[in-house]
Design a protein around this motif. Structure first.
Motif: not given
Length: 153
Positions: A109, A112, A118, A128, A131-132, A140-144
């Motif tokens: 993660r 953002r 990212w 991707f 996100e949450e 806010m976190m982007k998950y990969y």
């Protein structure tokens, strides 16, 4: 430059926390502070107890980067490069090392607002997933996720 990726030693945790803070703050998302450094120094042994495998990149005795991987969870948790060592493909080398540890699938993660990170992961084949908000800090976190390409693809 003679770079060696090796397991971190507990005696290096304070220096690793400093590298972590310097790398994180080089994104411009936070400023260095004693409070942040103290938090990272306290977090390292806690994360190790919770399953982190912690590695450093040693450049003739100088710490150039840190890598924290939670192997059972298939999770790349931290990949931080000291500002003086950024832009030298060290991230790619650490990612290749991570793919040796986790050859089939890797989750991670990114904050953002850390667009440079990212976007780099996306160029490196991460997809991707969503996100949450992270409750512990409100960002806010982007998950990969990355998966090893199949032979037929």
């Amino acid at each position: 430059m003679s770079l060696i990726i090796r397991p971190a030693q507990p005696s290096e945790y304070d220096a690793i926390a400093q590298l972590w803070m310097d790398s994180w703050c080089s994104t411009g998302l936070e400023s260095p502070s004693e409070a942040l450094l103290t938090y990272l120094k306290e977090r390292l042994p806690r994360e190790m107890a919770n399953g982190w495998s912690l590695y450093v990149t040693d450049d003739d005795g100088e710490l150039a980067a840190m890598l924290a991987v939670h192997v059972p969870k298939l999770y790349l948790d931290q990949l931080m490069i000291a500002p003086a060592h950024q832009g030298r493909s060290l991230g790619r080398r650490l990612l290749a090392f991570t793919r040796e540890l986790l050859p089939d699938e890797i989750w991670l993660r990114c904050v953002r607002e850390n667009e440079k990170a990212w976007r780099w992961y996306e160029r490196e084949g991460f997809v991707f997933e969503g996100e949450e908000v992270e409750p512990s800090h409100g960002r806010m976190m982007k998950y990969y996720r990355w998966r090893r390409p199949t032979e037929n693809a």
